[in-house]
Design a protein around this motif. Structure first.
Motif, short mmCIF file in Angstrom:
data_model
loop_
_atom_site.label_atom_id
_atom_site.label_comp_id
_atom_site.label_asym_id
_atom_site.label_seq_id
_atom_site.Cartn_x
_atom_site.Cartn_y
_atom_site.Cartn_z
N GLY A 90 0.81 -1.21 0.00
CA GLY A 90 0.00 0.00 0.00
C GLY A 90 0.84 1.26 0.00
N THR A 91 0.17 2.39 -0.03
CA THR A 91 0.81 3.70 -0.01
C THR A 91 0.26 4.49 1.16
OG1 THR A 91 -0.88 4.63 -1.46
CG2 THR A 91 1.04 3.62 -2.53
N ARG A 92 0.53 5.79 1.12
CA ARG A 92 0.01 6.66 2.18
C ARG A 92 -1.50 6.69 2.16
NH1 ARG A 92 1.65 13.04 2.91
NH2 ARG A 92 0.41 13.42 4.81
N PHE A 93 -2.10 6.53 0.98
CA PHE A 93 -3.56 6.54 0.84
C PHE A 93 -4.05 5.13 0.54
CE2 PHE A 93 -2.05 10.60 -1.15
CZ PHE A 93 -2.34 11.42 -0.06
N PHE A 94 -5.31 4.89 0.91
CA PHE A 94 -5.99 3.70 0.39
C PHE A 94 -6.81 4.15 -0.81
CE2 PHE A 94 -9.72 1.09 -0.12
CZ PHE A 94 -9.17 -0.19 -0.16
N VAL A 95 -6.54 3.51 -1.96
CA VAL A 95 -7.16 3.93 -3.21
C VAL A 95 -7.92 2.76 -3.82
CG1 VAL A 95 -6.80 5.00 -5.48
CG2 VAL A 95 -5.24 5.51 -3.58
N SER A 96 -9.11 3.03 -4.31
CA SER A 96 -9.89 2.01 -5.02
C SER A 96 -10.67 2.69 -6.13
CB SER A 96 -10.83 1.27 -4.07
OG SER A 96 -11.83 2.16 -3.57
N LYS A 100 -19.55 3.66 -8.64
CA LYS A 100 -20.47 4.65 -8.11
C LYS A 100 -19.90 5.16 -6.78
CE LYS A 100 -23.18 1.11 -5.73
NZ LYS A 100 -24.52 0.50 -5.52
N PRO A 101 -20.30 6.32 -6.33
CA PRO A 101 -19.82 6.82 -5.03
C PRO A 101 -20.40 5.98 -3.89
CG PRO A 101 -21.48 8.31 -5.91
CD PRO A 101 -21.19 7.31 -7.00
N LEU A 102 -19.58 5.64 -2.93
CA LEU A 102 -20.02 4.83 -1.78
C LEU A 102 -20.77 5.73 -0.79
CD1 LEU A 102 -16.86 2.61 -1.17
CD2 LEU A 102 -18.81 2.22 -2.70
N ASP A 103 -21.89 5.19 -0.35
CA ASP A 103 -22.74 5.95 0.58
C ASP A 103 -22.38 5.56 2.02
OD1 ASP A 103 -24.61 7.56 1.68
OD2 ASP A 103 -26.32 6.25 1.23
N MET A 104 -21.84 6.49 2.79
CA MET A 104 -21.45 6.24 4.18
C MET A 104 -21.89 7.44 5.03
SD MET A 104 -17.57 4.91 3.50
CE MET A 104 -17.33 6.21 2.30
N PRO A 172 -9.10 7.15 15.04
CA PRO A 172 -9.34 8.50 14.53
C PRO A 172 -10.26 8.48 13.32
CG PRO A 172 -7.19 7.73 13.84
CD PRO A 172 -7.74 6.68 14.77
N PRO A 173 -10.91 9.58 13.03
CA PRO A 173 -11.79 9.64 11.84
C PRO A 173 -10.96 9.54 10.55
CG PRO A 173 -11.57 11.80 12.83
CD PRO A 173 -10.91 10.85 13.77
N VAL A 174 -11.59 8.99 9.52
CA VAL A 174 -10.93 8.78 8.22
C VAL A 174 -11.46 9.82 7.24
CG1 VAL A 174 -10.49 7.15 6.35
CG2 VAL A 174 -10.70 6.32 8.72
N LEU A 175 -10.52 10.47 6.54
CA LEU A 175 -10.89 11.45 5.52
C LEU A 175 -11.10 10.70 4.20
CD1 LEU A 175 -11.24 14.43 4.69
CD2 LEU A 175 -8.81 14.45 4.12
N VAL A 176 -12.32 10.73 3.70
CA VAL A 176 -12.68 10.01 2.47
C VAL A 176 -12.96 11.03 1.37
CG1 VAL A 176 -14.30 8.44 1.38
CG2 VAL A 176 -13.61 8.07 3.76
N THR A 177 -12.21 10.88 0.27
CA THR A 177 -12.39 11.75 -0.89
C THR A 177 -12.80 10.89 -2.09
OG1 THR A 177 -10.68 13.24 -0.05
CG2 THR A 177 -11.30 13.47 -2.37
N GLN A 178 -13.89 11.21 -2.73
CA GLN A 178 -14.37 10.48 -3.90
C GLN A 178 -14.47 11.46 -5.08
OE1 GLN A 178 -17.23 7.15 -2.97
NE2 GLN A 178 -17.75 8.50 -1.24
N ILE A 179 -13.75 11.09 -6.15
CA ILE A 179 -13.64 11.97 -7.31
C ILE A 179 -14.13 11.22 -8.55
CG2 ILE A 179 -12.06 13.38 -8.70
CD1 ILE A 179 -10.21 13.45 -6.26
N TRP A 186 -15.36 6.06 -10.36
CA TRP A 186 -15.12 6.98 -9.23
C TRP A 186 -13.83 6.56 -8.52
CZ3 TRP A 186 -18.10 11.15 -7.40
CH2 TRP A 186 -19.28 11.40 -8.12
N LEU A 187 -12.96 7.52 -8.36
CA LEU A 187 -11.70 7.25 -7.64
C LEU A 187 -11.96 7.50 -6.15
CD1 LEU A 187 -8.72 6.53 -7.86
CD2 LEU A 187 -8.22 8.98 -8.00
N TYR A 188 -11.68 6.47 -5.36
CA TYR A 188 -11.94 6.49 -3.91
C TYR A 188 -10.58 6.59 -3.22
CZ TYR A 188 -13.41 4.66 0.70
OH TYR A 188 -13.64 4.47 2.03
N ILE A 189 -10.38 7.66 -2.41
CA ILE A 189 -9.10 7.85 -1.69
C ILE A 189 -9.43 8.09 -0.22
CG2 ILE A 189 -6.98 9.20 -1.52
CD1 ILE A 189 -7.35 10.05 -4.39
#
Length: 484
Positions: A90-96, A100-104, A172-179, A186-189
């Motif tokens: 892995g890297t500094r980010f988790f990427v998938s 479609k955008p994940l609903d959380m 800690p809370p996770v910062l989720v960015t979906q582009i 959709w790129l999930y970071i």
């Protein structure tokens, strides 16, 4: 009425000067330290917000570089690159990549979370383009979803995501960015915020700061307490000497000590003590001289009356001489009974009352209720005469008496209730005057209550009268307890 209602409000406040000074110092220190701590924490949090925004900007730039890299890859190669990254740890980010955008459910926004999201929106749109569809949110690790299938973090191999999205034992809370990269792509970071902003919680007052406040407060209270104790010791000696002087004890001159104001008060007390002692000595000598000077002419006049031949004149002169001698004896007795020179000592008031009431207990003319809790510090003979006068008056004019003792740490109270006719309301104070008698009373000199009140006053107390509703008179002797 307003004074009584205000008393309970101040009952919890300390009564001593030392206690009040320490309380005031504590309040001032806590107020000053509280204000300074609030200002310090406000400045600390402002600087932390600035650091958080700078760290979030750096992370957003790094994330935008990763997005630009994935956008530059051919569509078919993007899943292969992600698989290689996961297999390498892995890297500094988790990427998938998802279709479609994940609903959380996102976490509630705080000031810090809102500042991070605003920085990410600004940087990503600036670097990737204003038209890009970007979603940024903070998600709890328990609610985090990573793929289209809705897999949770615990359901993935640890090498895939745990090193970049967990920080045990913290959550800690996770910062989720979906582009959005394409129509169904959709790129999930996902990433954690870098230290020291991982938790994103506002820091409380540091323990070192709390410890510093507690230490400085304790040291200040200690030094203030020692200073006030050192300054109030002469005042305590002055209070004890004043009480002993009021009881007629022989008080030694006070030694100067403490501040200049306390020294001046001590000097004034010594001067007052000398004047009072000189006055009492001169008064005793004056009344002794008066007693001697009056008895001699009275005796001489009686001898001359015996030489008169007119029996009616003899009886008239003898009656006048008897009245004059009665007045002289009454005045001398008043001075002698209220000027009792004896040492101050602990007195068992229970024993004094039982001894004075014993002759009347057998026939039921006196009943006794209550007991004194502790010995009273005063003049034994004077208090015995004071209480004896009250009991004698009650028996003489009321035939029966009920004695009630109400004792506490603040003072000793004795209530003497009789069954007599009472005293007219307008004459309640006049009965304490020397030689005053109510209509129909011819017994004694009329000095008993006056002597009792004078003795009570010399102990800092009081004798008061009250007509009872059911009939009779209540005489109350109140004696405050001084500090030992």
């Amino acid at each position: 009425m307003s004074v009584r209602s205000a008393e309970p409000r101040w009952r919890l406040l300390p009564r001593s000067l030392l206690g009040r000074m320490l309380l005031l110092t504590l309040l001032v220190v806590l107020l000053a330290q509280g204000l300074s701590s609030l200002i310090w924490v406000a400045q600390l949090r402002a600087s932390q917000i600035q650091g958080l925004q700078a760290s979030a900007g750096s992370l957003a730039h790094s994330m935008s570089a990763s997005v630009s890299y994935f956008r530059s890859l051919p569509v078919a190669y993007r899943p292969m690159v992600l698989d290689q990254l996961r297999s390498m740890g892995g890297t500094r980010f988790f990427v998938s990549l998802n279709d479609k955008p994940l609903d959380m459910p996102s976490l509630p926004l705080t000031a810090r979370k809102k500042a991070v999201i605003e920085v990410f929106d600004e940087v990503l749109h600036e670097r990737l383009g204003k038209q890009m569809d970007i979603s940024v949110a903070f998600v709890s690790p328990q609610e985090l979803r990573l793929f289209n299938s809705g897999l949770k973090l615990d359901e993935l191999p640890r090498s895939w995501a745990h090193y970049s999205l967990t920080l045990e034992p913290l959550n800690p809370p996770v910062l989720v960015t979906q582009i959005r990269l394409g129509e169904h792509e959709w790129l999930y970071i996902a990433s954690l915020m870098p230290e020291p902003y991982t938790s994103l919680e506002a820091e409380r007052l540091p323990r070192q700061q709390v410890g510093f406040i507690a230490l400085t407060t304790a040291l200040l209270l200690l030094f203030i307490g020692l200073l006030v104790h050192w300054q109030t010791r002469p005042l305590k000696r002055l209070a004890h000497a004043a009480r002993d002087l009021s009881l007629g004890a022989d008080v030694a001159p006070l030694a100067g000590g403490g501040g200049s104001e306390v020294v001046e008060v001590s000097r004034a007390f010594n001067s007052m003590r000398e004047r009072i002692s000189r006055y009492l000595t001169e008064r005793s000598q004056l009344f002794s001289a008066i007693s001697h000077d009056l008895r001699t002419p009275i005796t001489r006049l009686r001898l001359r009356v015996e030489l008169l031949e007119d029996e009616q004149a003899q009886r008239t002169f003898n009656r006048d001489l008897d009245e004059l001698e009665l007045l002289v004896k009454g005045a001398l007795q008043c001075v002698k009974d209220t000027d009792i020179h004896e040492n101050i000592e602990p007195i068992d008031l229970n024993q004094v009352l039982e001894m004075l009431a014993e002759p009347y207990l057998r026939d039921g003319r006196i009943t006794l209720e209550g007991r004194a809790l502790t010995p009273y510090l005063g003049k034994s003979l004077a208090l015995r005469r004071c209480i004896g006068n009250l009991i004698d008056n009650a028996i003489k004019y009321g035939e029966r008496a009920h004695l009630r003792i109400l004792d506490s740490a603040s003072g000793f109270v004795l209530q003497v209730d009789d069954q007599g006719p009472g005293v007219p309301q307008q004459q309640l104070e006049h009965v304490f005057e020397p030689h005053f008698r109510l209509a129909g009373q011819q017994q004694g000199y009329g000095l008993g209550l006056g002597i009792a009140r004078n003795i009570a006053h010399s102990h800092g107390g009081e004798v008061s009268l009250l007509n009872l509703r059911q009939g009779g008179l209540r005489v109350t002797l109140s004696l405050p307890r001084g500090q030992p």
